[in-house]
Design a protein around this motif. Structure first.
Motif, PDB file in Angstrom:
ATOM      1  N   GLN A  68      37.849  28.943  84.590  1.00 24.78           N
ATOM      2  CA  GLN A  68      38.711  28.822  85.758  1.00 24.78           C
ATOM      3  C   GLN A  68      39.703  29.973  85.754  1.00 24.78           C
ATOM      4  OE1 GLN A  68      40.518  24.960  85.096  1.00 24.78           O
ATOM      5  NE2 GLN A  68      40.606  25.444  82.932  1.00 24.78           N
ATOM      6  N   MET A  69      40.186  30.313  86.925  1.00 19.84           N
ATOM      7  CA  MET A  69      41.163  31.391  87.041  1.00 19.84           C
ATOM      8  C   MET A  69      42.491  30.811  87.514  1.00 19.84           C
ATOM      9  SD  MET A  69      41.024  34.916  89.325  1.00 19.84           S
ATOM     10  CE  MET A  69      39.931  35.775  88.178  1.00 19.84           C
ATOM     11  N   LEU A  70      43.543  31.018  86.718  1.00 14.53           N
ATOM     12  CA  LEU A  70      44.882  30.633  87.131  1.00 14.53           C
ATOM     13  C   LEU A  70      45.495  31.811  87.885  1.00 14.53           C
ATOM     14  CD1 LEU A  70      46.311  28.878  83.922  1.00 14.53           C
ATOM     15  CD2 LEU A  70      44.731  27.994  85.638  1.00 14.53           C
ATOM     16  N   VAL A  71      46.039  31.556  89.061  1.00 14.01           N
ATOM     17  CA  VAL A  71      46.642  32.600  89.888  1.00 14.01           C
ATOM     18  C   VAL A  71      48.133  32.312  89.978  1.00 14.01           C
ATOM     19  CG1 VAL A  71      46.632  33.761  92.123  1.00 14.01           C
ATOM     20  CG2 VAL A  71      44.499  32.810  91.195  1.00 14.01           C
ATOM     21  N   CYS A  72      48.923  33.174  89.342  1.00 17.39           N
ATOM     22  CA  CYS A  72      50.351  32.894  89.152  1.00 17.39           C
ATOM     23  C   CYS A  72      51.209  34.036  89.694  1.00 17.39           C
ATOM     24  CB  CYS A  72      50.614  32.697  87.654  1.00 17.39           C
ATOM     25  SG  CYS A  72      52.287  32.170  87.232  1.00 17.39           S
ATOM     26  N   ASN A  73      52.353  33.691  90.266  1.00 18.33           N
ATOM     27  CA  ASN A  73      53.329  34.723  90.641  1.00 18.33           C
ATOM     28  C   ASN A  73      53.958  35.286  89.367  1.00 18.33           C
ATOM     29  OD1 ASN A  73      54.608  32.064  90.414  1.00 18.33           O
ATOM     30  ND2 ASN A  73      56.495  33.103  90.994  1.00 18.33           N
ATOM     31  N   HIS A  74      54.577  36.446  89.494  1.00 24.33           N
ATOM     32  CA  HIS A  74      55.023  37.188  88.306  1.00 24.33           C
ATOM     33  C   HIS A  74      56.505  37.526  88.408  1.00 24.33           C
ATOM     34  CE1 HIS A  74      54.632  39.265  84.657  1.00 24.33           C
ATOM     35  NE2 HIS A  74      54.171  40.433  85.078  1.00 24.33           N
ATOM     36  N   ALA A 169      31.500  34.204  89.202  1.00 19.38           N
ATOM     37  CA  ALA A 169      31.311  33.241  88.111  1.00 19.38           C
ATOM     38  C   ALA A 169      31.197  31.809  88.624  1.00 19.38           C
ATOM     39  CB  ALA A 169      32.469  33.344  87.124  1.00 19.38           C
ATOM     40  N   GLN A 170      31.440  31.616  89.919  1.00 18.36           N
ATOM     41  CA  GLN A 170      31.373  30.298  90.553  1.00 18.36           C
ATOM     42  C   GLN A 170      32.325  29.295  89.887  1.00 18.36           C
ATOM     43  OE1 GLN A 170      27.171  29.214  90.521  1.00 18.36           O
ATOM     44  NE2 GLN A 170      26.741  30.530  92.272  1.00 18.36           N
ATOM     45  N   VAL A 171      33.579  29.737  89.752  1.00 21.85           N
ATOM     46  CA  VAL A 171      34.605  28.862  89.194  1.00 21.85           C
ATOM     47  C   VAL A 171      35.740  28.725  90.214  1.00 21.85           C
ATOM     48  CG1 VAL A 171      34.064  29.585  86.836  1.00 21.85           C
ATOM     49  CG2 VAL A 171      35.898  30.739  88.087  1.00 21.85           C
ATOM     50  N   SER A 172      36.558  27.722  90.035  1.00 18.07           N
ATOM     51  CA  SER A 172      37.674  27.501  90.945  1.00 18.07           C
ATOM     52  C   SER A 172      38.897  28.308  90.517  1.00 18.07           C
ATOM     53  CB  SER A 172      38.028  26.007  90.979  1.00 18.07           C
ATOM     54  OG  SER A 172      38.397  25.552  89.684  1.00 18.07           O
ATOM     55  N   LEU A 173      39.829  28.448  91.447  1.00 17.95           N
ATOM     56  CA  LEU A 173      41.091  29.122  91.171  1.00 17.95           C
ATOM     57  C   LEU A 173      42.209  28.098  91.258  1.00 17.95           C
ATOM     58  CD1 LEU A 173      39.302  31.077  93.409  1.00 17.95           C
ATOM     59  CD2 LEU A 173      40.892  32.717  92.422  1.00 17.95           C
ATOM     60  N   VAL A 174      43.137  28.150  90.321  1.00 19.50           N
ATOM     61  CA  VAL A 174      44.246  27.191  90.274  1.00 19.50           C
ATOM     62  C   VAL A 174      45.551  27.930  90.557  1.00 19.50           C
ATOM     63  CG1 VAL A 174      45.484  25.504  88.868  1.00 19.50           C
ATOM     64  CG2 VAL A 174      43.011  25.814  88.558  1.00 19.50           C
ATOM     65  N   PRO A 175      46.180  27.687  91.715  1.00 20.00           N
ATOM     66  CA  PRO A 175      47.473  28.316  91.996  1.00 20.00           C
ATOM     67  C   PRO A 175      48.557  27.744  91.076  1.00 20.00           C
ATOM     68  CG  PRO A 175      46.429  27.474  94.009  1.00 20.00           C
ATOM     69  CD  PRO A 175      45.700  26.886  92.849  1.00 20.00           C
ATOM     70  N   VAL A 176      49.378  28.637  90.519  1.00 21.24           N
ATOM     71  CA  VAL A 176      50.461  28.222  89.621  1.00 21.24           C
ATOM     72  C   VAL A 176      51.741  28.917  90.065  1.00 21.24           C
ATOM     73  CG1 VAL A 176      51.273  28.073  87.245  1.00 21.24           C
ATOM     74  CG2 VAL A 176      48.814  28.034  87.715  1.00 21.24           C
ATOM     75  N   LEU A 177      52.743  28.130  90.413  1.00 18.61           N
ATOM     76  CA  LEU A 177      54.046  28.693  90.776  1.00 18.61           C
ATOM     77  C   LEU A 177      54.948  28.679  89.559  1.00 18.61           C
ATOM     78  CD1 LEU A 177      55.970  29.758  93.014  1.00 18.61           C
ATOM     79  CD2 LEU A 177      56.789  27.405  93.245  1.00 18.61           C
ATOM     80  N   PRO A 221      46.674  22.026  93.356  1.00 19.34           N
ATOM     81  CA  PRO A 221      45.243  21.670  93.324  1.00 19.34           C
ATOM     82  C   PRO A 221      44.338  22.902  93.343  1.00 19.34           C
ATOM     83  CG  PRO A 221      46.429  20.268  94.863  1.00 19.34           C
ATOM     84  CD  PRO A 221      47.398  21.343  94.439  1.00 19.34           C
ATOM     85  N   PRO A 222      43.194  22.836  92.668  1.00 17.48           N
ATOM     86  CA  PRO A 222      42.271  23.974  92.619  1.00 17.48           C
ATOM     87  C   PRO A 222      41.780  24.379  94.004  1.00 17.48           C
ATOM     88  CG  PRO A 222      41.703  22.324  90.976  1.00 17.48           C
ATOM     89  CD  PRO A 222      42.721  21.696  91.865  1.00 17.48           C
ATOM     90  N   VAL A 223      41.473  25.654  94.130  1.00 16.11           N
ATOM     91  CA  VAL A 223      40.945  26.227  95.375  1.00 16.11           C
ATOM     92  C   VAL A 223      39.558  26.793  95.077  1.00 16.11           C
ATOM     93  CG1 VAL A 223      41.232  28.058  97.091  1.00 16.11           C
ATOM     94  CG2 VAL A 223      43.231  26.778  96.281  1.00 16.11           C
ATOM     95  N   ALA A 224      38.598  26.497  95.929  1.00 20.39           N
ATOM     96  CA  ALA A 224      37.247  27.022  95.743  1.00 20.39           C
ATOM     97  C   ALA A 224      37.242  28.525  96.003  1.00 20.39           C
ATOM     98  CB  ALA A 224      36.272  26.312  96.675  1.00 20.39           C
ATOM     99  N   GLN A 230      40.467  36.202 102.053  1.00 24.46           N
ATOM    100  CA  GLN A 230      40.807  34.868 102.550  1.00 24.46           C
ATOM    101  C   GLN A 230      41.322  33.972 101.430  1.00 24.46           C
ATOM    102  OE1 GLN A 230      37.278  33.425 104.491  1.00 24.46           O
ATOM    103  NE2 GLN A 230      37.517  34.765 106.279  1.00 24.46           N
ATOM    104  N   THR A 231      40.651  34.031 100.270  1.00 22.50           N
ATOM    105  CA  THR A 231      41.074  33.207  99.132  1.00 22.50           C
ATOM    106  C   THR A 231      42.465  33.602  98.660  1.00 22.50           C
ATOM    107  OG1 THR A 231      38.765  32.995  98.419  1.00 22.50           O
ATOM    108  CG2 THR A 231      40.467  32.426  96.819  1.00 22.50           C
ATOM    109  N   ALA A 232      42.711  34.899  98.548  1.00 26.34           N
ATOM    110  CA  ALA A 232      44.022  35.382  98.117  1.00 26.34           C
ATOM    111  C   ALA A 232      45.105  34.975  99.097  1.00 26.34           C
ATOM    112  CB  ALA A 232      43.991  36.897  97.958  1.00 26.34           C
ATOM    113  N   ALA A 233      44.828  35.109 100.400  1.00 32.93           N
ATOM    114  CA  ALA A 233      45.816  34.746 101.422  1.00 32.93           C
ATOM    115  C   ALA A 233      46.130  33.256 101.369  1.00 32.93           C
ATOM    116  CB  ALA A 233      45.295  35.129 102.806  1.00 32.93           C
TER     117      ALA A 233
END
Length: 247
Positions: A68-74, A169-177, A221-224, A230-233
């Motif tokens: 899975q990919m965690l997408v976090c602000n920095h 990789a067909q994995v979900s992305l998890v937004p993390v604030l 919640p995870p994002v497909a 589009q996914t990044a936005a």
């Protein structure tokens, strides 16, 4: 009292760095992958505690042993410690980190994927393949798509070069604030931000001079995975909405 606290915390951070380097050099070759992640998690907790910082997590933490990919602000170098303390894994980080004293060595041993500045996916195609393979192998990979840190009052536009790795990789992305609030719980704590012309040493000093500080990680919640723009936005919109909700 303030000077004594500063010296004590600086001493504790030094011990953490020495211990972490020694553990990775002498013991990591004999650890299982799971044991390595646990060691990184414990070490990250100790670094945060040495800085006088308490970590709070909200939402549902991602499952372990799942790509899975965690997408976090920095906001700060503390972000890596906070995420590793909550859910250890691999990171995509700018190549400057590799040059940081001791911390760079630790990051390298933790299999950080280094990215060249201002080259995008075109200049980091091999790194993109490495991230894709890591996700396929079941690793958690954390991405800071802003590409740089900020004061924490806003979320900068995302660079999308590494989003295709999740789709491939067909994995979900998890937004993390990630947040470092003031004691009032809403406004950002300016002493924790590491951005602009602030040096790493100045940032460490600002953090450990505070009586106490707080780090927050909000797992959404995870994002497909889909088309990268589009996914990044979508993820950026979700993080902005959560940030506005919290104040």
């Amino acid at each position: 009292m303030t000077a004594l606290r500063f010296v004590f915390r600086l001493f504790c951070i030094g011990l953490c760095l020495i211990y972490g380097a020694a553990e990775m050099f002498f013991f990591f070759p004999f650890y299982t992958p799971r044991r390595k992640l646990r060691a990184i998690q414990i070490w990250s907790h100790r670094v945060l505690a040495s800085c006088g910082m308490t970590l709070h997590t909200y939402g549902t933490l991602p499952a372990e042993n799942r790509g899975q990919m965690l997408v976090c602000n920095h906001i700060s170098w503390l972000d890596i410690m906070a995420v590793n303390a909550a859910h250890p894994g691999r990171f995509v980080a700018k190549d400057d980190v590799a040059k940081w004293p001791v911390v760079g060595y630790l990051a390298t041993q933790a299999r950080t994927v280094y990215v060249a500045r201002n080259k995008g996916a075109g200049g980091n195609s091999e790194k993109l393949r490495n991230v894709t393979q890591a996700l396929k192998d079941g690793d958690t990979v954390t991405l800071f798509p802003e590409g740089t840190s900020s004061e924490g009052r806003t979320i900068l536009p995302f660079k999308t070069g590494f989003f295709p790795a999740a789709a491939e990789a067909q994995v979900s992305l998890v937004p993390v604030l990630c947040r470092y609030p003031n004691p009032d719980g809403s406004s950002p704590n300016p002493h924790t931000a590491y951005y602009g012309d602030i040096s790493l040493w100045q940032s460490i000093c600002m953090v450990i001079r505070q009586p106490r500080s707080t780090a927050e990680l909000h797992f959404l919640p995870p994002v497909a995975a889909g088309e990268r723009q589009q996914t990044a936005a979508l993820i950026r919109e979700q993080l902005i909405a959560k940030q506005q909700e919290l104040g």
